[in-house]
Design a protein around this motif. Structure first.
Motif, PDB file in Angstrom:
ATOM      1  N   GLN A 173       0.816  -1.221   0.000  1.00 49.02           N
ATOM      2  CA  GLN A 173       0.000   0.000   0.000  1.00 49.02           C
ATOM      3  C   GLN A 173       0.848   1.270   0.000  1.00 49.02           C
ATOM      4  OE1 GLN A 173      -3.448   0.143  -0.377  1.00 49.02           O
ATOM      5  NE2 GLN A 173      -2.987  -1.989  -0.859  1.00 49.02           N
ATOM      6  N   SER A 174       2.066   1.179   0.477  1.00 47.15           N
ATOM      7  CA  SER A 174       2.937   2.364   0.499  1.00 47.15           C
ATOM      8  C   SER A 174       3.309   2.819  -0.912  1.00 47.15           C
ATOM      9  CB  SER A 174       4.203   2.071   1.301  1.00 47.15           C
ATOM     10  OG  SER A 174       5.024   1.123   0.643  1.00 47.15           O
ATOM     11  N   SER A 175       3.083   1.948  -1.885  1.00 46.58           N
ATOM     12  CA  SER A 175       3.357   2.301  -3.290  1.00 46.58           C
ATOM     13  C   SER A 175       2.081   2.445  -4.105  1.00 46.58           C
ATOM     14  CB  SER A 175       4.246   1.226  -3.937  1.00 46.58           C
ATOM     15  OG  SER A 175       5.456   1.079  -3.235  1.00 46.58           O
ATOM     16  N   ASN A 176       0.947   2.398  -3.458  1.00 46.66           N
ATOM     17  CA  ASN A 176      -0.341   2.466  -4.138  1.00 46.66           C
ATOM     18  C   ASN A 176      -0.661   3.919  -4.501  1.00 46.66           C
ATOM     19  OD1 ASN A 176      -2.978   2.328  -5.020  1.00 46.66           O
ATOM     20  ND2 ASN A 176      -3.745   1.217  -3.229  1.00 46.66           N
ATOM     21  N   GLN A 177      -0.607   4.225  -5.784  1.00 39.07           N
ATOM     22  CA  GLN A 177      -0.821   5.593  -6.246  1.00 39.07           C
ATOM     23  C   GLN A 177      -2.290   6.009  -6.228  1.00 39.07           C
ATOM     24  OE1 GLN A 177       1.706   7.755  -6.911  1.00 39.07           O
ATOM     25  NE2 GLN A 177       2.994   6.070  -6.162  1.00 39.07           N
ATOM     26  N   GLN A 178      -3.174   5.062  -5.916  1.00 38.96           N
ATOM     27  CA  GLN A 178      -4.601   5.375  -5.903  1.00 38.96           C
ATOM     28  C   GLN A 178      -5.077   5.888  -4.531  1.00 38.96           C
ATOM     29  OE1 GLN A 178      -6.436   1.732  -7.244  1.00 38.96           O
ATOM     30  NE2 GLN A 178      -6.223   2.300  -9.414  1.00 38.96           N
ATOM     31  N   ILE A 179      -4.179   5.918  -3.564  1.00 36.26           N
ATOM     32  CA  ILE A 179      -4.543   6.455  -2.251  1.00 36.26           C
ATOM     33  C   ILE A 179      -3.769   7.750  -1.996  1.00 36.26           C
ATOM     34  CG2 ILE A 179      -5.097   4.167  -1.325  1.00 36.26           C
ATOM     35  CD1 ILE A 179      -2.432   4.173   0.120  1.00 36.26           C
ATOM     36  N   LYS A 180      -4.175   8.502  -1.006  1.00 31.29           N
ATOM     37  CA  LYS A 180      -3.543   9.784  -0.711  1.00 31.29           C
ATOM     38  C   LYS A 180      -2.080   9.605  -0.321  1.00 31.29           C
ATOM     39  CE  LYS A 180      -7.849  11.820   1.039  1.00 31.29           C
ATOM     40  NZ  LYS A 180      -8.517  12.392   2.236  1.00 31.29           N
ATOM     41  N   LYS A 181      -1.291  10.634  -0.610  1.00 35.08           N
ATOM     42  CA  LYS A 181       0.132  10.580  -0.298  1.00 35.08           C
ATOM     43  C   LYS A 181       0.375  10.405   1.205  1.00 35.08           C
ATOM     44  CE  LYS A 181       4.530  13.051  -0.774  1.00 35.08           C
ATOM     45  NZ  LYS A 181       4.889  12.780   0.642  1.00 35.08           N
ATOM     46  N   GLU A 182      -0.436  11.093   2.036  1.00 39.25           N
ATOM     47  CA  GLU A 182      -0.233  10.970   3.478  1.00 39.25           C
ATOM     48  C   GLU A 182      -0.505   9.547   3.967  1.00 39.25           C
ATOM     49  OE1 GLU A 182      -4.061  13.551   3.019  1.00 39.25           O
ATOM     50  OE2 GLU A 182      -2.130  13.262   1.983  1.00 39.25           O
ATOM     51  N   ASP A 183      -1.458   8.871   3.277  1.00 38.26           N
ATOM     52  CA  ASP A 183      -1.724   7.474   3.632  1.00 38.26           C
ATOM     53  C   ASP A 183      -0.580   6.568   3.166  1.00 38.26           C
ATOM     54  OD1 ASP A 183      -4.087   8.034   4.897  1.00 38.26           O
ATOM     55  OD2 ASP A 183      -5.353   7.589   3.171  1.00 38.26           O
TER      56      ASP A 183
END
Length: 384
Positions: A173-183
């Protein structure tokens, strides 16, 4: 404890054990060893003992039972989250922040609901729990049998994800571009912290602690006391015991049966408070524990060994004073408890081997007549 269970010192029979009270004794330094052995010697008493052994200790920090009620699941998720912070602080690392804590609980729920974790097989246990591995092989299962296919309820805990599965999901999830940067950033730091804990191994394997359904549970923590992981290890054992007690309390409540008091005695409690976050976590546990008739008893050499926030919540305080240090001890009590004058007066009048008991409705002194038979049980001096 001897009084509460109505212990007969000649036979070791405890007539009230399991009826009006159950005991959970967390001992450091074998101070209650003779007492426990006496209770254990009578076969009419239901007694179990857990010894401290690093080589056989393992605890699945994300092993949550999602068949419980919503309230119980939430309480267990909070415990798992707080335990992660306690482990981190025991290693001089930063605890989880509010974003990491929230994502940790969200991740556990998602992994369980969507079953996105590794399929563990019997052979996994060969290197992590050889006794359990041999048992399953003895029952006819082979190395390639999937643990999630085990039918016996006894092995339900082997069908759950491990910390590595949670860390792996967070890393993705730390590389998931579909979620917010802060997440993404929070997932990244969370993954790093969880992977660091996984390397310790103790908290990222299937449980090896077996808590028996005994009326008197004695837990020897002496071999853990020098480790910087002492506090999180204690919390794991405490939680396992507490969950079983909670389950029994709920069964009694639903059946209309009166539940015995659960008396948790924590010896040398200063060892447990060396991790700052432990105080915060214990307050949460203590608040919930009241619902299940759990009574916590902390035993310490000095008031300063127990944090002020915990001291304020203790409704009963029992003091034993050494004559040569009476003035010094009373000053410590004034400093940490701010007692009324009546308490100070009785403390000054307290003799050696006399108890000064300060409780919600007042204060009094009490001195027991101890027979030689009882003294052999209570005396911890190895030279006598």
């Amino acid at each position: 404890m001897a009084q509460m269970i109505n212990l007969d010192f000649s036979s070791g029979y405890a007539s009230e054990l399991g009826k009006s009270v159950k005991i959970r004794s967390y001992d450091v330094g074998f101070s209650d060893e003779v007492f426990v052995n006496l209770v254990k010697s009578n076969t009419n008493n239901n007694v179990a003992h857990i010894s401290s052994d690093f080589s056989s200790f393992a605890y699945n920090v994300v092993g949550i039972d999602f068949s419980l009620s919503r309230e119980e699941i939430e309480a267990d998720l909070v415990f798992a989250t707080d335990l992660i912070s306690v482990i981190l602080q025991s290693q001089s690392a930063e605890p989880l922040n509010i974003n990491e804590s929230a994502l940790f609980k969200v991740t556990i729920r998602k992994i369980y609901s969507e079953k996105i974790y590794q399929v563990y097989k019997v052979r996994y246990l060969k290197d992590t729990n050889i006794n359990l591995y041999n048992r399953l092989i003895g029952l006819g299962f082979d190395d390639n049998f999937e643990l999630r296919e085990l039918k016996d309820n006894e092995f339900e805990y082997l069908k759950r994800p491990l910390l590595g599965d949670v860390a792996k999901y967070c890393k993705i999830q730390s590389s998931n571009q579909q979620i917010k940067k802060e997440d993404r950033d929070a997932y990244s730091t969370l993954a790093f912290k969880l992977l660091s804990i996984e390397k310790l191994e103790l908290f990222s394997r299937f449980d090896s602690i077996k808590i028996e359904n005994a009326d008197f549970l004695s837990m020897d923590l002496n071999n853990f006391k020098e480790s910087n992981l002492f506090t999180p290890i204690f919390l794991c054992i405490f939680q396992k015991t507490y969950l079983k007690d909670r389950d029994n309390a709920l069964k009694c409540k639903r059946s209309g049966i009166q539940m015995p008091k659960l008396f948790y005695a924590i010896e040398e409690s200063r060892n447990f408070f060396e991790v700052p976050y432990f105080e915060t976590m214990l307050k949460k546990l203590a608040f919930e524990a009241r619902k299940y008739n759990v009574h916590l008893c902390f035993i310490a050499q000095l008031p300063e060994h127990i944090p002020a926030g915990i001291l304020k919540q203790l409704s009963t305080r029992i003091f034993l004073l050494i004559p040569l240090k009476k003035g010094e001890t009373i000053n410590e009590i004034k400093k940490h408890f701010n007692p009324p004058q009546k308490v100070i007066d009785l403390l000054n009048e307290t003799d050696m081997h006399e108890l000064c008991i300060w409780y919600a409705n007042g204060v009094f002194n009490l001195k027991f007549e101890i027979s030689e038979e009882e003294m052999r049980v209570f005396n911890t001096n190895p030279n006598l």
